[in-house]
Write a protein that holds these residues in place. Structure first.
Motif, PDB file in Angstrom:
ATOM      1  N   VAL A 109       0.898  -1.245  -0.174  1.00 16.29           N
ATOM      2  CA  VAL A 109      -0.173   0.103  -0.060  1.00 16.29           C
ATOM      3  C   VAL A 109       0.973   1.276   0.100  1.00 16.29           C
ATOM      4  O   VAL A 109       1.713   1.301   0.937  1.00 16.29           O
ATOM      5  CB  VAL A 109      -0.644   0.227   1.117  1.00 16.29           C
ATOM      6  CG1 VAL A 109      -1.810   1.382   0.997  1.00 16.29           C
ATOM      7  CG2 VAL A 109      -1.733  -1.450   1.210  1.00 16.29           C
ATOM      8  N   SER A 110       0.586   1.988  -0.925  1.00 15.76           N
ATOM      9  CA  SER A 110       1.308   3.342  -1.055  1.00 15.76           C
ATOM     10  C   SER A 110       0.434   4.432  -0.080  1.00 15.76           C
ATOM     11  O   SER A 110      -0.600   4.110   0.146  1.00 15.76           O
ATOM     12  CB  SER A 110       1.603   4.047  -2.391  1.00 15.76           C
ATOM     13  OG  SER A 110       0.175   4.075  -3.161  1.00 15.76           O
ATOM     14  N   ARG A 111       1.210   5.532   0.070  1.00 16.59           N
ATOM     15  CA  ARG A 111       0.267   6.616   0.852  1.00 16.59           C
ATOM     16  C   ARG A 111      -0.857   7.052  -0.108  1.00 16.59           C
ATOM     17  O   ARG A 111      -1.749   7.442   0.487  1.00 16.59           O
ATOM     18  CB  ARG A 111       1.224   7.867   0.901  1.00 16.59           C
ATOM     19  CG  ARG A 111       0.605   9.107   1.703  1.00 16.59           C
ATOM     20  CD  ARG A 111       1.794  10.025   2.105  1.00 16.59           C
ATOM     21  NE  ARG A 111       1.208  11.040   2.830  1.00 16.59           N
ATOM     22  CZ  ARG A 111       2.097  12.105   3.050  1.00 16.59           C
ATOM     23  NH1 ARG A 111       3.191  12.472   2.810  1.00 16.59           N
ATOM     24  NH2 ARG A 111       1.418  13.045   3.942  1.00 16.59           N
ATOM     25  N   ALA A 112      -0.726   7.300  -1.380  1.00 16.49           N
ATOM     26  CA  ALA A 112      -1.807   7.748  -2.329  1.00 16.49           C
ATOM     27  C   ALA A 112      -3.198   6.849  -2.045  1.00 16.49           C
ATOM     28  O   ALA A 112      -4.194   7.054  -1.873  1.00 16.49           O
ATOM     29  CB  ALA A 112      -1.520   7.954  -3.760  1.00 16.49           C
ATOM     30  N   GLN A 113      -2.666   5.483  -2.162  1.00 20.75           N
ATOM     31  CA  GLN A 113      -3.673   4.205  -1.862  1.00 20.75           C
ATOM     32  C   GLN A 113      -4.571   4.460  -0.696  1.00 20.75           C
ATOM     33  O   GLN A 113      -5.648   4.264  -0.707  1.00 20.75           O
ATOM     34  CB  GLN A 113      -3.079   2.820  -2.234  1.00 20.75           C
ATOM     35  CG  GLN A 113      -2.676   2.740  -3.645  1.00 20.75           C
ATOM     36  CD  GLN A 113      -1.975   1.593  -4.005  1.00 20.75           C
ATOM     37  OE1 GLN A 113      -1.402   0.978  -3.121  1.00 20.75           O
ATOM     38  NE2 GLN A 113      -1.895   1.030  -5.141  1.00 20.75           N
ATOM     39  N   LEU A 114      -3.593   4.637   0.406  1.00 15.83           N
ATOM     40  CA  LEU A 114      -4.191   4.747   1.753  1.00 15.83           C
ATOM     41  C   LEU A 114      -5.024   5.785   1.691  1.00 15.83           C
ATOM     42  O   LEU A 114      -6.271   5.751   2.451  1.00 15.83           O
ATOM     43  CB  LEU A 114      -3.026   4.896   2.674  1.00 15.83           C
ATOM     44  CG  LEU A 114      -3.502   4.873   4.386  1.00 15.83           C
ATOM     45  CD1 LEU A 114      -4.237   3.512   4.596  1.00 15.83           C
ATOM     46  CD2 LEU A 114      -2.408   5.193   5.163  1.00 15.83           C
ATOM     47  N   ILE A 115      -4.859   7.065   1.187  1.00 18.01           N
ATOM     48  CA  ILE A 115      -5.718   8.082   1.443  1.00 18.01           C
ATOM     49  C   ILE A 115      -6.967   7.860   0.420  1.00 18.01           C
ATOM     50  O   ILE A 115      -8.209   8.360   1.085  1.00 18.01           O
ATOM     51  CB  ILE A 115      -4.994   9.506   0.775  1.00 18.01           C
ATOM     52  CG1 ILE A 115      -3.908   9.717   1.708  1.00 18.01           C
ATOM     53  CG2 ILE A 115      -6.085  10.468   0.550  1.00 18.01           C
ATOM     54  CD1 ILE A 115      -3.034  10.867   1.276  1.00 18.01           C
ATOM     55  N   VAL A 116      -6.757   7.291  -0.668  1.00 25.58           N
ATOM     56  CA  VAL A 116      -8.061   6.967  -1.432  1.00 25.58           C
ATOM     57  C   VAL A 116      -9.084   5.938  -0.471  1.00 25.58           C
ATOM     58  O   VAL A 116     -10.271   5.935  -0.666  1.00 25.58           O
ATOM     59  CB  VAL A 116      -7.713   6.498  -2.906  1.00 25.58           C
ATOM     60  CG1 VAL A 116      -8.807   5.799  -3.520  1.00 25.58           C
ATOM     61  CG2 VAL A 116      -6.946   7.293  -3.653  1.00 25.58           C
ATOM     62  N   ALA A 117      -8.328   4.879   0.060  1.00 28.61           N
ATOM     63  CA  ALA A 117      -9.051   4.016   0.942  1.00 28.61           C
ATOM     64  C   ALA A 117      -9.936   4.779   1.968  1.00 28.61           C
ATOM     65  O   ALA A 117     -11.120   4.075   2.279  1.00 28.61           O
ATOM     66  CB  ALA A 117      -8.041   2.951   1.463  1.00 28.61           C
ATOM     67  N   LEU A 118      -9.198   5.494   2.785  1.00 25.12           N
ATOM     68  CA  LEU A 118     -10.098   6.328   3.946  1.00 25.12           C
ATOM     69  C   LEU A 118     -11.031   6.980   3.321  1.00 25.12           C
ATOM     70  O   LEU A 118     -12.236   6.944   3.836  1.00 25.12           O
ATOM     71  CB  LEU A 118      -9.249   7.158   4.430  1.00 25.12           C
ATOM     72  CG  LEU A 118      -7.924   6.286   5.261  1.00 25.12           C
ATOM     73  CD1 LEU A 118      -6.916   7.520   6.025  1.00 25.12           C
ATOM     74  CD2 LEU A 118      -8.399   5.622   6.339  1.00 25.12           C
ATOM     75  N   LEU A 119     -10.904   7.724   1.824  1.00 18.37           N
ATOM     76  CA  LEU A 119     -12.055   8.458   1.488  1.00 18.37           C
ATOM     77  C   LEU A 119     -13.180   7.466   1.037  1.00 18.37           C
ATOM     78  O   LEU A 119     -14.279   7.899   1.439  1.00 18.37           O
ATOM     79  CB  LEU A 119     -11.659   9.314   0.551  1.00 18.37           C
ATOM     80  CG  LEU A 119     -10.708  10.426   0.545  1.00 18.37           C
ATOM     81  CD1 LEU A 119     -10.023  10.911  -0.983  1.00 18.37           C
ATOM     82  CD2 LEU A 119     -11.191  11.443   1.453  1.00 18.37           C
ATOM     83  N   LEU A 120     -12.849   6.388   0.557  1.00 16.23           N
ATOM     84  CA  LEU A 120     -13.925   5.347   0.239  1.00 16.23           C
ATOM     85  C   LEU A 120     -14.857   4.913   1.305  1.00 16.23           C
ATOM     86  O   LEU A 120     -15.708   4.746   1.406  1.00 16.23           O
ATOM     87  CB  LEU A 120     -13.245   4.352  -0.801  1.00 16.23           C
ATOM     88  CG  LEU A 120     -12.722   4.725  -2.267  1.00 16.23           C
ATOM     89  CD1 LEU A 120     -12.243   3.757  -2.721  1.00 16.23           C
ATOM     90  CD2 LEU A 120     -14.068   5.312  -3.097  1.00 16.23           C
ATOM     91  N   PHE A 121     -13.637   4.734   2.501  1.00 15.09           N
ATOM     92  CA  PHE A 121     -14.466   4.152   3.646  1.00 15.09           C
ATOM     93  C   PHE A 121     -15.623   5.213   4.234  1.00 15.09           C
ATOM     94  O   PHE A 121     -16.711   4.938   4.650  1.00 15.09           O
ATOM     95  CB  PHE A 121     -13.227   3.948   4.697  1.00 15.09           C
ATOM     96  CG  PHE A 121     -13.894   3.438   5.957  1.00 15.09           C
ATOM     97  CD1 PHE A 121     -14.241   2.224   6.248  1.00 15.09           C
ATOM     98  CD2 PHE A 121     -14.024   4.540   7.297  1.00 15.09           C
ATOM     99  CE1 PHE A 121     -14.930   1.820   7.446  1.00 15.09           C
ATOM    100  CE2 PHE A 121     -14.514   4.019   8.334  1.00 15.09           C
ATOM    101  CZ  PHE A 121     -15.123   2.730   8.545  1.00 15.09           C
ATOM    102  N   GLY A 122     -14.958   6.445   4.207  1.00 17.04           N
ATOM    103  CA  GLY A 122     -15.890   7.618   4.645  1.00 17.04           C
ATOM    104  C   GLY A 122     -17.232   7.524   3.878  1.00 17.04           C
ATOM    105  O   GLY A 122     -18.284   7.780   4.414  1.00 17.04           O
ATOM    106  N   LEU A 123     -16.997   7.661   2.652  1.00 20.94           N
ATOM    107  CA  LEU A 123     -18.247   7.612   1.599  1.00 20.94           C
ATOM    108  C   LEU A 123     -19.086   6.394   1.800  1.00 20.94           C
ATOM    109  O   LEU A 123     -20.367   6.565   2.084  1.00 20.94           O
ATOM    110  CB  LEU A 123     -17.709   7.735   0.083  1.00 20.94           C
ATOM    111  CG  LEU A 123     -18.879   7.535  -0.900  1.00 20.94           C
ATOM    112  CD1 LEU A 123     -19.671   8.827  -0.623  1.00 20.94           C
ATOM    113  CD2 LEU A 123     -18.216   7.565  -2.246  1.00 20.94           C
ATOM    114  N   GLY A 124     -18.479   5.389   1.876  1.00 17.99           N
ATOM    115  CA  GLY A 124     -19.342   4.147   2.193  1.00 17.99           C
ATOM    116  C   GLY A 124     -20.101   3.912   3.354  1.00 17.99           C
ATOM    117  O   GLY A 124     -21.229   3.667   3.622  1.00 17.99           O
TER     118      GLY A 124
END
Length: 312
Positions: A88-103
């Motif tokens: 996991v890269s930093r950008a992927q981690l940020i995208v995962a957190l945003l998707l988690f918040g949206l979900g």
């Protein structure tokens, strides 16, 4: 012998002597050079390398065991190897957190909608019909308001005396705004809602919910225990009672509401609405329709401190 013969003999003798001298000198030269050539030949023979012996054959090595070919991976196994362990890269981690918040937000929204749907599912057929009629009435009311505004616009555009027509519409608008602002008395059809609170469990937020529900149903003028309710009205808890715009009122709470009674009463009695909420708090609620409701409590017109008309 003659003198000529003597000279020839002498000459031949000299020649032979010369030949003997020459042969002696060449022989001496051969004897001098012969040992060097022999030595050189012997050294050459010594420098000549002896023929190497044939290399001994290497001992036979034991054959290496054959390695079995690796098993062929299936597509699913290659997918698992590509995904695990995760990189996991930093950008992927940020995208995962945003998707988690949206979900999470969508899940909360779906849950709230499910609660509303479950409340409607448990409602009786009569309640569902009443809710549907209320929605139809709201739609019709908005359509009538739209048509009235369009009619005013057409009258203003087509009037021969546009100044007089504009003055008439301004007076009518002022009267309507005076009713909404509470500066003039109003009368018309509507309802009267009385809330008996013998347990003292009714709070200000419950009465505010009632006001908001009545406004949403099309109430044009509201009065609570002699206090006019306007756009800026606020309600707070005050001891065992409630304060409306700083004026303390006590139970029973009596609402006088002008509007279409066919819309106002169903709005209060919908499942999970105002009446059910108050009854859960052991309060008694009665709603009566009337063809004439008088709202005579007035509010003094307050001049704004900073806002001024743009026409001045």
């Amino acid at each position: 012998m003659s003198e000529h013969d003597e000279k020839r003999a002498e000459k031949n003798g000299d020649t032979r002597a010369d030949q003997r001298d020459g042969s002696g000198e060449s022989g001496n030269r051969l004897r001098k050079e012969l040992p060097q050539e022999v030595a050189a030949a012997e050294s050459a023979d010594q420098d000549t390398p002896e023929p190497e012996s044939a290399p001994e054959p290497a001992p036979d090595l034991e054959p290496e065991p054959e390695v079995a070919p690796e098993p062929r991976l299936t597509g699913r196994q290659r997918l698992v190897q590509g995904l695990w362990p995760p990189r996991v890269s930093r950008a992927q981690l940020i995208v995962a957190l945003l998707l988690f918040g949206l979900g999470f937000g969508l899940a909360v929204q779906v849950a709230s909608n499910s609660d509303s749907d479950s409340a409607l599912r448990g409602a009786r057929q009569e309640d569902l019909v009443r809710i549907l009629d209320e929605l139809d009435d709201r739609t019709q009311r908005l359509e009538d308001e739209k048509q009235g505004l369009e009619k005013q616009r057409d009258e203003l555009e087509n009037s021969s005396d546009q100044a007089e027509e504009a003055r008439r519409q301004t007076i009518e608008k002022e009267r309507q705004l005076g009713i909404l602002a509470g500066t003039v008395a109003a009368q018309g059809p509507g309802i009267t809602m009385t809330i008996e609170d013998t347990k003292g469990t009714v709070e200000s937020d419950m009465l505010l919910d009632a006001v908001q529900e009545l406004r949403a149903a099309g109430a044009e003028a509201i009065q609570v225990n002699g206090v006019r309710v306007v756009a800026g009205t606020y309600l707070t808890d005050s001891g065992k009672g409630v304060s409306v715009d700083g004026n303390k009122i006590n139970a029973p709470y009596r609402f006088k509401v002008i509007g279409k009674s066919q819309d106002l009463e169903p709005a209060l009695n919908i499942p999970g609405g105002v009446v059910q909420t108050l009854e859960k708090e052991q309060a008694t609620v009665t709603v009566q329709r009337s063809t004439k409701i008088v709202v005579d409590a007035l509010r003094a017109a307050k001049r704004p401190d900073y806002a001024r008309s743009s026409f001045q």
